[in-house]
Structure formats: C-alpha cells, structure tokens
Design a protein around this motif. Structure first.
Motif, PDB file in Angstrom:
ATOM      1  N   GLU A   1     -33.512  19.688  -2.725  1.00 44.66           N
ATOM      2  CA  GLU A   1     -34.231  20.894  -3.274  1.00 44.66           C
ATOM      3  C   GLU A   1     -35.370  21.078  -2.372  1.00 44.66           C
ATOM      4  OE1 GLU A   1     -33.369  23.433  -5.178  1.00 44.66           O
ATOM      5  OE2 GLU A   1     -31.470  22.680  -5.078  1.00 44.66           O
ATOM      6  N   HIS A   2     -36.187  20.060  -1.726  1.00 47.76           N
ATOM      7  CA  HIS A   2     -37.076  20.168  -1.035  1.00 47.76           C
ATOM      8  C   HIS A   2     -36.859  20.878   0.194  1.00 47.76           C
ATOM      9  CE1 HIS A   2     -41.181  18.967   0.082  1.00 47.76           C
ATOM     10  NE2 HIS A   2     -40.766  18.637   1.413  1.00 47.76           N
ATOM     11  N   ILE A   3     -35.752  20.684   0.767  1.00 51.43           N
ATOM     12  CA  ILE A   3     -35.453  21.463   2.112  1.00 51.43           C
ATOM     13  C   ILE A   3     -35.179  23.215   1.771  1.00 51.43           C
ATOM     14  CG2 ILE A   3     -33.660  21.767   3.763  1.00 51.43           C
ATOM     15  CD1 ILE A   3     -32.934  18.820   3.462  1.00 51.43           C
ATOM     16  N   THR A   4     -34.564  23.316   0.630  1.00 50.42           N
ATOM     17  CA  THR A   4     -34.622  24.805  -0.010  1.00 50.42           C
ATOM     18  C   THR A   4     -35.755  25.027  -0.165  1.00 50.42           C
ATOM     19  OG1 THR A   4     -32.225  23.933  -0.896  1.00 50.42           O
ATOM     20  CG2 THR A   4     -33.493  26.054  -1.804  1.00 50.42           C
ATOM     21  N   LEU A   5     -36.672  24.358  -0.766  1.00 54.08           N
ATOM     22  CA  LEU A   5     -38.100  25.032  -1.180  1.00 54.08           C
ATOM     23  C   LEU A   5     -39.149  25.036   0.110  1.00 54.08           C
ATOM     24  CD1 LEU A   5     -40.350  25.383  -3.299  1.00 54.08           C
ATOM     25  CD2 LEU A   5     -41.027  22.873  -3.028  1.00 54.08           C
ATOM     26  N   ILE A   6     -39.169  24.392   1.285  1.00 63.56           N
ATOM     27  CA  ILE A   6     -39.667  24.583   2.251  1.00 63.56           C
ATOM     28  C   ILE A   6     -39.235  25.933   2.913  1.00 63.56           C
ATOM     29  CG2 ILE A   6     -40.028  23.693   4.737  1.00 63.56           C
ATOM     30  CD1 ILE A   6     -41.706  22.297   2.465  1.00 63.56           C
ATOM     31  N   ASN A   7     -37.906  26.102   3.037  1.00 57.78           N
ATOM     32  CA  ASN A   7     -37.120  27.133   3.624  1.00 57.78           C
ATOM     33  C   ASN A   7     -37.538  28.643   2.916  1.00 57.78           C
ATOM     34  OD1 ASN A   7     -35.809  26.116   5.726  1.00 57.78           O
ATOM     35  ND2 ASN A   7     -34.116  25.900   4.374  1.00 57.78           N
ATOM     36  N   ALA A   8     -37.717  28.411   1.677  1.00 55.48           N
ATOM     37  CA  ALA A   8     -38.273  29.705   0.605  1.00 55.48           C
ATOM     38  C   ALA A   8     -39.601  29.820   1.175  1.00 55.48           C
ATOM     39  CB  ALA A   8     -37.947  29.299  -0.638  1.00 55.48           C
ATOM     40  N   VAL A   9     -40.332  28.745   1.053  1.00 56.33           N
ATOM     41  CA  VAL A   9     -42.059  29.098   1.351  1.00 56.33           C
ATOM     42  C   VAL A   9     -42.199  29.715   2.421  1.00 56.33           C
ATOM     43  CG1 VAL A   9     -44.330  27.693   1.575  1.00 56.33           C
ATOM     44  CG2 VAL A   9     -42.609  27.189  -0.332  1.00 56.33           C
ATOM     45  N   GLU A  10     -41.488  29.044   3.570  1.00 56.51           N
ATOM     46  CA  GLU A  10     -41.519  29.712   4.929  1.00 56.51           C
ATOM     47  C   GLU A  10     -41.206  31.211   4.897  1.00 56.51           C
ATOM     48  OE1 GLU A  10     -40.716  25.615   7.825  1.00 56.51           O
ATOM     49  OE2 GLU A  10     -39.061  27.006   7.125  1.00 56.51           O
ATOM     50  N   ARG A  11     -40.235  31.328   4.264  1.00 56.71           N
ATOM     51  CA  ARG A  11     -39.830  32.949   4.200  1.00 56.71           C
ATOM     52  C   ARG A  11     -40.884  33.859   3.705  1.00 56.71           C
ATOM     53  NH1 ARG A  11     -34.747  30.685   2.907  1.00 56.71           N
ATOM     54  NH2 ARG A  11     -35.092  31.406   0.812  1.00 56.71           N
ATOM     55  N   GLU A  12     -41.424  33.134   2.644  1.00 60.99           N
ATOM     56  CA  GLU A  12     -42.384  34.007   1.764  1.00 60.99           C
ATOM     57  C   GLU A  12     -43.712  34.129   2.552  1.00 60.99           C
ATOM     58  OE1 GLU A  12     -44.459  36.054  -1.234  1.00 60.99           O
ATOM     59  OE2 GLU A  12     -42.495  35.546  -1.070  1.00 60.99           O
ATOM     60  N   PHE A  13     -44.057  33.338   3.306  1.00 59.19           N
ATOM     61  CA  PHE A  13     -45.484  33.389   3.922  1.00 59.19           C
ATOM     62  C   PHE A  13     -45.123  33.785   5.528  1.00 59.19           C
ATOM     63  CE2 PHE A  13     -46.470  31.146   0.086  1.00 59.19           C
ATOM     64  CZ  PHE A  13     -47.477  31.892  -0.051  1.00 59.19           C
ATOM     65  N   LYS A  14     -43.819  34.009   5.772  1.00 62.32           N
ATOM     66  CA  LYS A  14     -43.426  34.215   7.246  1.00 62.32           C
ATOM     67  C   LYS A  14     -44.000  33.341   8.237  1.00 62.32           C
ATOM     68  CE  LYS A  14     -42.826  39.004   5.999  1.00 62.32           C
ATOM     69  NZ  LYS A  14     -42.556  38.681   4.670  1.00 62.32           N
ATOM     70  N   MET A  15     -43.905  32.070   7.963  1.00 64.69           N
ATOM     71  CA  MET A  15     -44.346  31.091   8.866  1.00 64.69           C
ATOM     72  C   MET A  15     -43.341  29.811   8.873  1.00 64.69           C
ATOM     73  SD  MET A  15     -46.926  28.998   6.575  1.00 64.69           S
ATOM     74  CE  MET A  15     -46.823  27.527   7.349  1.00 64.69           C
ATOM     75  N   LYS A  16     -43.465  28.921  10.001  1.00 64.52           N
ATOM     76  CA  LYS A  16     -42.905  27.629  10.173  1.00 64.52           C
ATOM     77  C   LYS A  16     -43.664  26.460   9.958  1.00 64.52           C
ATOM     78  CE  LYS A  16     -38.356  28.939  10.866  1.00 64.52           C
ATOM     79  NZ  LYS A  16     -37.481  28.507   9.779  1.00 64.52           N
ATOM     80  N   PHE A  17     -43.365  25.692   8.912  1.00 64.32           N
ATOM     81  CA  PHE A  17     -44.061  24.374   8.874  1.00 64.32           C
ATOM     82  C   PHE A  17     -43.634  23.467  10.224  1.00 64.32           C
ATOM     83  CE2 PHE A  17     -44.257  25.302   4.205  1.00 64.32           C
ATOM     84  CZ  PHE A  17     -45.569  25.441   4.332  1.00 64.32           C
ATOM     85  N   LYS A  18     -44.444  22.753  10.810  1.00 62.99           N
ATOM     86  CA  LYS A  18     -44.137  21.841  11.793  1.00 62.99           C
ATOM     87  C   LYS A  18     -43.634  20.613  10.930  1.00 62.99           C
ATOM     88  CE  LYS A  18     -47.738  23.298  14.684  1.00 62.99           C
ATOM     89  NZ  LYS A  18     -49.077  23.325  15.157  1.00 62.99           N
ATOM     90  N   MET A  19     -42.722  19.768  11.671  1.00 66.85           N
ATOM     91  CA  MET A  19     -42.106  18.370  11.070  1.00 66.85           C
ATOM     92  C   MET A  19     -43.073  17.507  10.442  1.00 66.85           C
ATOM     93  SD  MET A  19     -39.446  17.344   9.880  1.00 66.85           S
ATOM     94  CE  MET A  19     -38.096  18.105  10.686  1.00 66.85           C
ATOM     95  N   GLY A  20     -44.202  17.373  11.146  1.00 73.13           N
ATOM     96  CA  GLY A  20     -45.419  16.374  10.773  1.00 73.13           C
ATOM     97  C   GLY A  20     -46.025  17.157   9.488  1.00 73.13           C
ATOM     98  N   GLU A  21     -46.101  18.367   9.618  1.00 74.02           N
ATOM     99  CA  GLU A  21     -46.775  18.710   8.165  1.00 74.02           C
ATOM    100  C   GLU A  21     -46.004  18.720   6.851  1.00 74.02           C
ATOM    101  OE1 GLU A  21     -49.228  22.791  10.236  1.00 74.02           O
ATOM    102  OE2 GLU A  21     -46.889  22.890   9.832  1.00 74.02           O
ATOM    103  N   ILE A  22     -44.470  18.751   7.034  1.00 77.52           N
ATOM    104  CA  ILE A  22     -43.607  18.709   6.056  1.00 77.52           C
ATOM    105  C   ILE A  22     -43.745  17.410   5.778  1.00 77.52           C
ATOM    106  CG2 ILE A  22     -41.281  18.832   5.303  1.00 77.52           C
ATOM    107  CD1 ILE A  22     -40.753  21.021   7.328  1.00 77.52           C
ATOM    108  N   SER A  23     -43.504  16.336   6.491  1.00 73.05           N
ATOM    109  CA  SER A  23     -43.664  14.636   6.170  1.00 73.05           C
ATOM    110  C   SER A  23     -45.026  14.185   5.537  1.00 73.05           C
ATOM    111  CB  SER A  23     -43.144  14.045   7.270  1.00 73.05           C
ATOM    112  OG  SER A  23     -43.974  14.222   8.338  1.00 73.05           O
TER     113      SER A  23
END
Length: 81
Positions: free
Chosen positions: A41-63
């Motif tokens: 669900e964390h992966i799903t959440l990150i994808n949803a947040v990225e879509r909402e804010f029209k941005m991509k997190f870097k792998m280091g930010e996610i971890s």
C-alpha cells in the motif's frame, strides 16, 4: 505551496488509497497509525501522492520518509523550486 494547502490534499489521497473517510493525517502520522498501510500500500500511496501533486519523489526521499510531515516538507520544498 505551504502545509496549510498540502495537508487537506494529503488527507484526501490517504482517504482514497485506504478507502477510509475517517483518516486525518498530521505531521507525526506513520504507517503504524493506519490500518492496512503495509509495503504494498505504501507504493500505491506514493504513486497517488505523486499524481496529486504532479511530481516524482526520488528513491532516497521515499526511503528516508519517516512520517507524513517529512512527506509534506518534500512536497512544499519542491513547490518552491
């Protein structure tokens, strides 16, 4: 964009992803606070947040995110850039 505008949008994303309209996130919210927030669900959440804010997190930010506050801070910093 500041946290006053970020948190209402994050609340909506969390409510949609976890299918629970009672969720209200705050800076200290972690996976331990929300039922069903597991690694998948964390992966799903990150994808949803990225879509909402029209941005991509870097792998280091996610971890490195330890709570919703850190997520909101990254979003706010990106919005200023």
């Amino acid at each position: 964009m500041d946290t006053k505008t970020i948190y209402p949008r994050l609340n909506k994303v969390f409510q949609d992803v976890f299918d629970d309209d009672t969720i209200t996130v705050n800076p200290k919210t972690t996976a331990d606070d929300i039922d069903d927030w597991d690694s998948l669900e964390h992966i799903t959440l990150i994808n949803a947040v990225e879509r909402e804010f029209k941005m991509k997190f870097k792998m280091g930010e996610i971890s490195s995110m330890k709570n919703v506050g850190e997520m909101a801070n990254i979003i706010a910093a990106r919005a200023k850039a």
